[in-house]
Design a protein around this motif. Sequence first.
Motif, PDB file in Angstrom:
ATOM      1  N   ASP A 159      30.292  44.576 -29.183  1.00 16.21           N
ATOM      2  CA  ASP A 159      31.691  44.229 -29.391  1.00 16.21           C
ATOM      3  C   ASP A 159      31.927  42.718 -29.464  1.00 16.21           C
ATOM      4  N   ARG A 160      30.823  41.944 -29.602  1.00 15.23           N
ATOM      5  CA  ARG A 160      30.930  40.495 -29.758  1.00 15.23           C
ATOM      6  C   ARG A 160      30.017  40.052 -30.907  1.00 15.23           C
ATOM      7  N   GLN A 161      30.425  39.010 -31.619  1.00  9.93           N
ATOM      8  CA  GLN A 161      29.645  38.557 -32.765  1.00  9.93           C
ATOM      9  C   GLN A 161      28.240  38.103 -32.350  1.00  9.93           C
ATOM     10  N   TRP A 162      28.138  37.389 -31.238  1.00 17.17           N
ATOM     11  CA  TRP A 162      26.828  36.885 -30.821  1.00 17.17           C
ATOM     12  C   TRP A 162      25.866  38.016 -30.502  1.00 17.17           C
ATOM     13  N   GLN A 163      26.405  39.156 -30.056  1.00 19.81           N
ATOM     14  CA  GLN A 163      25.542  40.306 -29.774  1.00 19.81           C
ATOM     15  C   GLN A 163      24.925  40.850 -31.068  1.00 19.81           C
ATOM     16  N   TYR A 164      25.704  40.842 -32.144  1.00 20.71           N
ATOM     17  CA  TYR A 164      25.188  41.284 -33.436  1.00 20.71           C
ATOM     18  C   TYR A 164      24.151  40.297 -33.983  1.00 20.71           C
ATOM     19  N   LEU A 165      24.368  39.016 -33.754  1.00 23.10           N
ATOM     20  CA  LEU A 165      23.401  38.023 -34.241  1.00 23.10           C
ATOM     21  C   LEU A 165      22.034  38.255 -33.608  1.00 23.10           C
ATOM     22  N   ILE A 166      22.011  38.535 -32.316  1.00 24.61           N
ATOM     23  CA  ILE A 166      20.741  38.817 -31.634  1.00 24.61           C
ATOM     24  C   ILE A 166      20.152  40.136 -32.138  1.00 24.61           C
ATOM     25  N   GLY A 167      20.975  41.175 -32.170  1.00 29.75           N
ATOM     26  CA  GLY A 167      20.481  42.478 -32.612  1.00 29.75           C
ATOM     27  C   GLY A 167      19.971  42.453 -34.033  1.00 29.75           C
ATOM     28  N   ALA A 168      20.673  41.752 -34.935  1.00 28.99           N
ATOM     29  CA  ALA A 168      20.253  41.677 -36.332  1.00 28.99           C
ATOM     30  C   ALA A 168      18.889  41.010 -36.460  1.00 28.99           C
ATOM     31  N   ALA A 169      18.665  39.945 -35.692  1.00 35.14           N
ATOM     32  CA  ALA A 169      17.383  39.237 -35.755  1.00 35.14           C
ATOM     33  C   ALA A 169      16.238  40.125 -35.265  1.00 35.14           C
ATOM     34  N   VAL A 170      16.457  40.828 -34.149  1.00 32.90           N
ATOM     35  CA  VAL A 170      15.405  41.678 -33.582  1.00 32.90           C
ATOM     36  C   VAL A 170      15.106  42.859 -34.511  1.00 32.90           C
ATOM     37  N   ILE A 171      16.139  43.526 -34.994  1.00 38.37           N
ATOM     38  CA  ILE A 171      15.939  44.677 -35.878  1.00 38.37           C
ATOM     39  C   ILE A 171      15.307  44.228 -37.192  1.00 38.37           C
ATOM     40  N   GLY A 172      15.725  43.062 -37.695  1.00 36.46           N
ATOM     41  CA  GLY A 172      15.131  42.537 -38.918  1.00 36.46           C
ATOM     42  C   GLY A 172      13.642  42.278 -38.762  1.00 36.46           C
ATOM     43  N   LEU A 173      13.242  41.722 -37.620  1.00 31.06           N
ATOM     44  CA  LEU A 173      11.823  41.454 -37.376  1.00 31.06           C
ATOM     45  C   LEU A 173      11.026  42.757 -37.317  1.00 31.06           C
ATOM     46  N   GLY A 174      11.541  43.743 -36.585  1.00 31.74           N
ATOM     47  CA  GLY A 174      10.837  45.013 -36.487  1.00 31.74           C
ATOM     48  C   GLY A 174      10.734  45.720 -37.823  1.00 31.74           C
ATOM     49  N   THR A 175      11.806  45.693 -38.601  1.00 36.80           N
ATOM     50  CA  THR A 175      11.791  46.325 -39.913  1.00 36.80           C
ATOM     51  C   THR A 175      10.828  45.614 -40.843  1.00 36.80           C
TER      52      THR A 175
END
Length: 489
Positions: A373-389
């Motif tokens: 529910d916060r933009q910074w949380q998405y920034l972290i999640g996007a980076a981690v998921i992007g690396l794994g993908t």
Amino acid sequence: MTEIGQQIRYGDGVAANPVPHKGVLVGVGALLIVLTNAVIFILPPLLPIIQAQYGLATVAETTWLYTALTLGGGAGFILLPRLADLHGDRNASVAAAAFLTVGALVPAVGDSYPTLLVGCILMGFGGAAQLLPLGFLRRNLGDDGITVGVAVLVIATGVGIVVGMIGGGFIVETLSLRSFFILLTVVCAATTIACYVTIPHAPPAERAGRIGALGTVWMIAWVAAILLTLTQGLVWGTAALVPLLIGVVGGIAWVRVERRSTSAVFDVALMKAPLVTASCLCIALFAAVNSAFLLLLSTYAQIVPSDLRPSDAYGLGLSALQTGLLMAPFAVAFLIRGTVLDRALANGRGVQVFVIGALICASGLVWLAVAHDRQWQYLIGAAVIGLGTRIGYAAGFTVVQMAVPEEKAGMAAGVAGTSMAVGFAFGTALISGDLSASLVPTLESGLDVAAKGLYGFGYWLAAVLAMLVVVTVLISRARSRRRVGTHAS
């Protein structure tokens, strides 16, 4: 002597074109991949404009745009890489880029919903151009061809996804639909010319092979039936089980017939090679995770909290352009060069690489399941998921490429690409179903949106998909060891 040394001579004694410059080939390959992925991901921000401009009565009608792209892509993933093996890399690449050009031109000229549907089918077919660099880079870059080809595919895919999302938001704010398609036509036409000028016109890689017409049409039909169910299932309800049943039965029958065919679409021996079938399943699962994450993020981010009742309120209230920027870490993670992982794949440790990618993806999805529910949380999640993908895609495409000789590089890319298309459609359908399970009304527009709690559940579903990668490769390794033990005894 220098001029002669810059040429490759084939067995028939005819001199080929000069050896292409590596940077030029990599550049045109990256251009094809970025363009095709951007075309696909530029659509989500444009949907409200499309619905309003063409007077579409329901959101369901707009989903046919995805269906048209997906069905066209299903045919392209099967045919275009195989055409590259049999008729040359330049011919296949020029044909794919030409389909993209005509696909953009049709709605630019027609400026109507029916012409947009036709254009999406053509652009979907041409979108399979993203797989062709795997073949022509491998065939022209020698020993480094597979590593470079897969790296370019993975990196450019991530860039293309975010370019599409950001570009879609920019278009919403600055251009009309018709202006966009005119601009896209020009870009695709320039790409067609670049393919013709830069990609070597060498003799076909597989001179003795041919495309089995019946098997190809049959495969396109059953794959299309399954994709149709995945993209339109929510709209059709139980009626969607009909094409699903047709697709599953048709696919099983197709596999049985292809095993005995002398002109099989895909070499059966390829699918029997160690870890290849599991790799295709893993590519599908990573694609499903990819689409699930993008759909969850783009939907949540653009909900305006003040447009909901206080008890239902959620969302970030971002514009389409801001949402695209929020996904930037996803693309940045794709830019990371995994030299250590590439070495592990070359040494036959594909299972371990798949597990690492899956666990990284799952950790990012779990993070967003509990904090989104916060933009910074998405920034972290996007980076981690992007690396794994990124790790998962690299492992999948590398393992499949390493299982075939150079002359069948296109066929191997087609197998992996078809798996990716099915996985992407499945992930979209799964999350669309999740977000439709419970709806709440908006105050101004009167449209219904998903209830807040469904987003966390959606991320948990995506995490389960990531963990299924681990299950898949461990089962595959256990079965391989069992077969080795049986042969040894």
